[in-house]
Design an enzyme around this catalytic site. Structure first.
Site, PDB file in Angstrom:
ATOM      1  N   TYR A  54       0.711  -1.109   0.099  1.00 30.27           N
ATOM      2  CA  TYR A  54      -0.062   0.029   0.122  1.00 30.27           C
ATOM      3  C   TYR A  54       0.732   1.300   0.117  1.00 30.27           C
ATOM      4  O   TYR A  54       0.740   1.948  -1.115  1.00 30.27           O
ATOM      5  CB  TYR A  54      -0.921  -0.068   1.167  1.00 30.27           C
ATOM      6  CG  TYR A  54      -2.371  -0.636   1.038  1.00 30.27           C
ATOM      7  CD1 TYR A  54      -2.551  -1.778   0.225  1.00 30.27           C
ATOM      8  CD2 TYR A  54      -3.401  -0.278   1.755  1.00 30.27           C
ATOM      9  CE1 TYR A  54      -3.663  -2.357  -0.271  1.00 30.27           C
ATOM     10  CE2 TYR A  54      -4.854  -1.112   1.431  1.00 30.27           C
ATOM     11  CZ  TYR A  54      -4.747  -2.147   0.457  1.00 30.27           C
ATOM     12  OH  TYR A  54      -5.990  -2.580   0.481  1.00 30.27           O
ATOM     13  N   SER A  55       1.559   1.670   1.184  1.00 31.35           N
ATOM     14  CA  SER A  55       2.353   2.808   1.255  1.00 31.35           C
ATOM     15  C   SER A  55       3.550   2.908   0.372  1.00 31.35           C
ATOM     16  O   SER A  55       3.931   1.962   0.115  1.00 31.35           O
ATOM     17  CB  SER A  55       2.821   3.030   2.931  1.00 31.35           C
ATOM     18  OG  SER A  55       1.759   3.093   3.636  1.00 31.35           O
TER      19      SER A  55
ATOM     20  N   GLU B 183      -7.564  -4.463   8.120  1.00 30.28           N
ATOM     21  CA  GLU B 183      -6.282  -4.333   8.856  1.00 30.28           C
ATOM     22  C   GLU B 183      -6.684  -3.272   9.895  1.00 30.28           C
ATOM     23  O   GLU B 183      -5.952  -3.840  11.135  1.00 30.28           O
ATOM     24  CB  GLU B 183      -5.425  -3.377   7.871  1.00 30.28           C
ATOM     25  CG  GLU B 183      -3.988  -3.248   8.403  1.00 30.28           C
ATOM     26  CD  GLU B 183      -3.255  -2.336   7.384  1.00 30.28           C
ATOM     27  OE1 GLU B 183      -2.089  -2.231   7.587  1.00 30.28           O
ATOM     28  OE2 GLU B 183      -3.920  -1.816   6.454  1.00 30.28           O
TER      29      GLU B 183
ATOM     30  N   SER C 195      -2.323   6.397  10.391  1.00 28.52           N
ATOM     31  CA  SER C 195      -2.156   6.988  11.545  1.00 28.52           C
ATOM     32  C   SER C 195      -3.377   7.295  12.578  1.00 28.52           C
ATOM     33  O   SER C 195      -4.408   7.552  12.025  1.00 28.52           O
ATOM     34  CB  SER C 195      -1.216   8.396  11.628  1.00 28.52           C
ATOM     35  OG  SER C 195      -1.929   9.404  11.205  1.00 28.52           O
ATOM     36  N   ASN C 196      -3.247   7.396  13.880  1.00 30.01           N
ATOM     37  CA  ASN C 196      -4.290   7.490  14.668  1.00 30.01           C
ATOM     38  C   ASN C 196      -4.717   9.209  14.356  1.00 30.01           C
ATOM     39  O   ASN C 196      -5.920   9.335  14.578  1.00 30.01           O
ATOM     40  CB  ASN C 196      -3.925   7.440  16.172  1.00 30.01           C
ATOM     41  CG  ASN C 196      -3.881   6.014  16.687  1.00 30.01           C
ATOM     42  OD1 ASN C 196      -4.126   5.042  15.821  1.00 30.01           O
ATOM     43  ND2 ASN C 196      -3.575   5.797  17.769  1.00 30.01           N
TER      44      ASN C 196
END
Length: 388
Positions: A134-135, A250, A369-370
């Protein structure tokens, strides 16, 4: 196996007692002592090899998948009973796999019948180890900006580009990757999810060493790598829908896995380091431990509910973001407290709790990320106005 729940539980309990070896029980499960499968598998112990093979033979590595795809064909109640009985004897999960946690559900939802029959049984039996592509260096939080390209030539996709933070990319056999197949389309519409064999000259990996000494991430490079034309999951150019579905699994997986990983419970750590009297005499410490234990209990219940909703196709699309956020923050606070209890004298890279503490912040980044999760919840769940 009998259909009656009580009889089913009795039969499962007897089977587990007979077939789960001692070496596949007990210790907290970590990536290092898990079975990941693959074309050239390694096993932490002979007992765990036996355990994986016995569970795969019954289809219980993926108990709710249909039997024609290598699953156990169990219903929701039966799968819950199996999980409870495994927990009762502290049995390890027989197979750790991104194929089980992420790709498999996407194939069941979006895959062709040919893809399901080709890939799902091998996932269930641990024959293929999957990576996630993905990234990219320029597409982390803004995942839809991926620039890895796929061009269809003579019945094959030719892929060029780079992925980053590929978990265990150097140990995996295949990768499910977001690839831009329609370069002229708007960025969310020109992406496809493509299955690519990593065992070919066009794919190379480079390990990335982390602060805690691990190197389980890699940079992955595609240089005229190829994949069959029918290896797109879902519609060509509609991979963003598949990607969001897969990200939901995920994020839920990350939130759930954040609940474990330490060698002992917080109360046991207090007894070992400070003594029982510390819990009686320090209300702030008692409060922090109780808050963490309650949080873990609530997370377990929420994860069970998420599973029920997913099976009923009634899952709120924002729930995985909530659980990922809660699970990783809970894990971070727990690892901080455990490190404080252990003291500086145990802070070495050889200590697994120290390594867990060093890795805990990464869980707050992985899967989006959160901070991104908070943005998603604010904009899409709460429909709050954007700041200008």
């Amino acid at each position: 196996m009998p259909a009656d729940p009580d009889a089913f539980r009795t039969a499962v309990r007897a089977w587990l007692e007979e077939n789960c070896p001692p070496g596949a029980r007990g210790l907290a499960q970590t990536p290092a002592n898990s079975v990941w499968g693959g074309r050239n598998p390694t096993f932490p112990s002979e007992d765990q090899r036996i355990w994986m093979e016995r569970m795969a033979e019954r289809g219980w590595t993926v108990p709710e998948w249909p039997t024609e795809y290598g699953g156990g064909g169990l219903n929701k109640r039966q799968a819950a009973i199996l999980a409870q009985e495994m927990q009762r004897i502290k049995a390890h999960s027989p197979l750790a796999s991104l194929g089980i946690w992420m790709l498999g559900p996407a194939l069941l939802e979006f895959g062709t019948e040919q893809q399901k029959k080709k890939y799902l049984p091998d996932i269930a039996r641990g024959k293929i180890r999957w990576a996630q592509g993905y990234s990219e260096p320029g597409a982390g939080s803004d995942l839809a900006s991926v620039q890895t390209r796929g061009e269809l030539k003579d019945g094959q996709w030719v892929v060029n580009g780079q992925k980053i933070w590929t978990t265990n990319g150097d140990k995996c056999d295949m990768i499910f990757a977001l690839v831009r197949t329609e370069p002229e389309a708007p960025k969310h519409l020109g992406i496809s999810l493509l299955l690519i064999d990593m065992d070919q000259p066009g794919v190379t990996t480079r390990p990335i060493e982390l602060l805690n000494g691990d190197a389980h991430f890699t940079a992955t490079f595609f240089d005229d790598a190829t994949s069959d034309a029918d290896n797109i999951v879902g519609e060509r150019g509609q991979g963003w829908s598949v990607a969001k579905f897969l990200l939901g699994h995920e994020r839920a997986m990350i939130g759930s896995s954040s609940a474990g990983g330490l060698n002992e419970s917080l109360p046991d750590a207090v007894r070992r380091t400070l003594g029982v009297e510390a819990l009686r005499e320090d209300p702030a410490l008692r409060h922090e431990i109780a808050k963490n234990l309650i949080g873990s209990w609530v997370l377990d219940i929420a994860m069970e509910r998420l599973g029920d909703q997913a099976r009923a196709r009634a899952m709120n699309p924002h729930t995985p973001s909530v659980l990922k956020l809660i699970g990783t923050e809970l894990n971070y606070r727990r690892s901080e407290l455990m490190t404080a209890l252990n003291g500086i004298e145990r802070m070495t890279l050889g200590d697994s709790d120290t390594r867990h503490w060093l890795a805990a912040p990464a869980n707050c980044i992985a899967g989006g990320s959160n901070e991104i999760q908070l943005n998603i919840l604010a904009k899409r769940a709460l429909e709050l106005p954007e700041q200008k």
